[in-house]
Enzyme design. Structure first.
Site, PDB file in Angstrom:
ATOM      1  N   TYR A  38      34.555  68.004  -9.895  1.00 21.48           N
ATOM      2  CA  TYR A  38      35.612  68.030 -10.899  1.00 21.48           C
ATOM      3  C   TYR A  38      35.716  69.424 -11.508  1.00 21.48           C
ATOM      4  O   TYR A  38      34.710  70.137 -11.641  1.00 21.48           O
ATOM      5  CB  TYR A  38      35.322  67.030 -12.020  1.00 21.48           C
ATOM      6  CG  TYR A  38      35.472  65.586 -11.632  1.00 21.48           C
ATOM      7  CD1 TYR A  38      36.714  64.960 -11.688  1.00 21.48           C
ATOM      8  CD2 TYR A  38      34.368  64.833 -11.234  1.00 21.48           C
ATOM      9  CE1 TYR A  38      36.854  63.621 -11.351  1.00 21.48           C
ATOM     10  CE2 TYR A  38      34.499  63.501 -10.891  1.00 21.48           C
ATOM     11  CZ  TYR A  38      35.744  62.900 -10.951  1.00 21.48           C
ATOM     12  OH  TYR A  38      35.878  61.590 -10.605  1.00 21.48           O
TER      13      TYR A  38
ATOM     14  N   TYR B  51      30.366  62.361  -4.653  1.00 19.01           N
ATOM     15  CA  TYR B  51      29.541  63.278  -5.433  1.00 19.01           C
ATOM     16  C   TYR B  51      28.345  62.532  -6.033  1.00 19.01           C
ATOM     17  O   TYR B  51      28.398  61.323  -6.274  1.00 19.01           O
ATOM     18  CB  TYR B  51      30.349  63.961  -6.539  1.00 19.01           C
ATOM     19  CG  TYR B  51      31.017  63.016  -7.523  1.00 19.01           C
ATOM     20  CD1 TYR B  51      30.336  62.482  -8.617  1.00 19.01           C
ATOM     21  CD2 TYR B  51      32.354  62.682  -7.362  1.00 19.01           C
ATOM     22  CE1 TYR B  51      30.959  61.645  -9.509  1.00 19.01           C
ATOM     23  CE2 TYR B  51      32.992  61.839  -8.254  1.00 19.01           C
ATOM     24  CZ  TYR B  51      32.294  61.329  -9.332  1.00 19.01           C
ATOM     25  OH  TYR B  51      32.919  60.476 -10.220  1.00 19.01           O
TER      26      TYR B  51
ATOM     27  N   ARG C 270      28.768  58.550  -5.834  1.00 20.20           N
ATOM     28  CA  ARG C 270      29.980  57.775  -6.058  1.00 20.20           C
ATOM     29  C   ARG C 270      30.830  57.767  -4.790  1.00 20.20           C
ATOM     30  O   ARG C 270      31.050  58.806  -4.176  1.00 20.20           O
ATOM     31  CB  ARG C 270      30.831  58.395  -7.177  1.00 20.20           C
ATOM     32  CG  ARG C 270      30.303  58.311  -8.594  1.00 20.20           C
ATOM     33  CD  ARG C 270      30.102  56.902  -9.146  1.00 20.20           C
ATOM     34  NE  ARG C 270      31.031  55.883  -8.704  1.00 20.20           N
ATOM     35  CZ  ARG C 270      32.257  55.695  -9.180  1.00 20.20           C
ATOM     36  NH1 ARG C 270      32.746  56.481 -10.119  1.00 20.20           N
ATOM     37  NH2 ARG C 270      33.009  54.713  -8.723  1.00 20.20           N
TER      38      ARG C 270
ATOM     39  N   HIS D  25      37.048  58.232  -4.793  1.00 20.36           N
ATOM     40  CA  HIS D  25      37.918  57.415  -5.651  1.00 20.36           C
ATOM     41  C   HIS D  25      38.866  58.310  -6.432  1.00 20.36           C
ATOM     42  O   HIS D  25      38.632  59.515  -6.588  1.00 20.36           O
ATOM     43  CB  HIS D  25      37.091  56.566  -6.624  1.00 20.36           C
ATOM     44  CG  HIS D  25      36.241  57.397  -7.550  1.00 20.36           C
ATOM     45  ND1 HIS D  25      35.022  57.904  -7.172  1.00 20.36           N
ATOM     46  CD2 HIS D  25      36.445  57.807  -8.825  1.00 20.36           C
ATOM     47  CE1 HIS D  25      34.501  58.599  -8.171  1.00 20.36           C
ATOM     48  NE2 HIS D  25      35.359  58.557  -9.184  1.00 20.36           N
TER      49      HIS D  25
ATOM     50  N   HIS E 233      40.864  58.135 -10.243  1.00 23.88           N
ATOM     51  CA  HIS E 233      41.016  57.432 -11.516  1.00 23.88           C
ATOM     52  C   HIS E 233      42.497  57.290 -11.857  1.00 23.88           C
ATOM     53  O   HIS E 233      43.280  58.229 -11.680  1.00 23.88           O
ATOM     54  CB  HIS E 233      40.320  58.200 -12.640  1.00 23.88           C
ATOM     55  CG  HIS E 233      38.849  58.342 -12.458  1.00 23.88           C
ATOM     56  ND1 HIS E 233      37.970  57.334 -12.758  1.00 23.88           N
ATOM     57  CD2 HIS E 233      38.092  59.379 -12.013  1.00 23.88           C
ATOM     58  CE1 HIS E 233      36.735  57.740 -12.506  1.00 23.88           C
ATOM     59  NE2 HIS E 233      36.778  58.970 -12.048  1.00 23.88           N
TER      60      HIS E 233
END
Length: 271
Positions: free
Chosen positions: A133, A172, A182, A185, A187
């Site tokens: 991110y 990640y 994770r 995906h 959000h």
């Protein structure tokens, strides 16, 4: 923090409560919107042992009902002129193109009766193709992409349809348990027909090998509800020599509702 449609204060920030909210706490005078019972077979519990930080964050006291005024129960004033030209296309928000597999993510937002929800705000945020991110709290050794911010938004059209162009995010690590990763995906945040009906959820990709050890996926008790978080590869919408496509329809409440999660879960996940 957020409030439910019937005015219940939710310390977990989970957005709308689906069904009659627990009748605990004190009802304050004022305008109240009918509530909806939280469907425990669909939505993850607020305290889930596999997701360690929920033990510190889940509400431990009775919810307090707060009155709603017209400000809380009417939709946000957000017209198309508030959106940037490339808010829907995360691959065109910078001078260069981001790294990774370009994808189209599209679908329809519907209510409990299957009706489309038009002109509602849909926001997304995600990691880049390397699984990182653009956030000061994300420091694991994966490269940042100078041409990818990972944030987009769009208003649904008259038929409740939305469309984003982005890149497929990478997996990640997040240190929830040993060797925790994770699954890929994206959000999503949606506001439904009113600002207080916010739904925060995640879209997953089919055939991901990491579902078996992901507590956010496993916390949804109903396997059929989990499958409603899976996007479907959409070959017909794939653009030749340009982008693959995935379709993901979102249902705000009702029998086919999409599972939602705590807003704080998402923020901590991203950090």
């Amino acid at each position: 923090m957020s409030t439910t449609p019937d005015g219940a204060h939710r310390p977990d920030g989970a957005g709308p409560a689906h069904g009659s909210a627990p009748r605990t706490g004190t009802r304050a005078p004022g305008l109240h919107v009918p509530g909806y019972v939280r469907d425990h077979d669909t939505h993850p519990p607020l305290d889930y042992p596999g997701y360690g930080s929920t033990a510190l964050r889940h509400p431990k006291r009775p919810l307090t009902l707060l009155p709603h005024t017209l400000t809380e129960i009417t939709a946000p004033v957000l017209g198309g002129d508030r959106l940037g030209a490339h808010d829907h296309d995360l691959t065109r928000q910078h001078e260069g193109e981001p790294q990774g597999q370009r994808i189209i993510v599209h679908g329809q937002v519907r209510d409990s009766d299957g009706r489309p929800v038009p002109h509602t705000l849909v926001e997304i945020w995600q990691a880049n193709a390397a699984g990182r991110y653009r956030h000061t709290g994300d420091t694991w050794p994966a490269p940042l992409d100078p041409h990818f911010t990972g944030v987009g938004r769009v208003l649904t059209d008259a038929e409740g349809r939305y469309r984003f162009v982005t890149v497929r995010p990478g997996a990640y690590p997040w240190k929830n348990h040993r060797n925790a990763w994770r699954p890929a995906h994206i959000h999503f945040s949606l506001f439904g027909r009113a600002f207080t009906q916010r739904l925060v959820t995640q879209m997953y990709f089919p055939d991901d090998p990491l579902f078996f050890q992901d507590p956010m996926w496993q916390s949804v008790p109903d396997e059929r509800a989990r499958e409603r978080m899976l996007a479907r590869f959409d070959y017909d919408t794939t653009e030749p020599e340009w982008a693959l496509a995935y379709r993901w329809d979102i249902v705000l409440r009702g029998r086919e509702q999409t599972p939602f999660e705590s807003e704080e879960e998402v923020l901590e996940d991203d950090e």
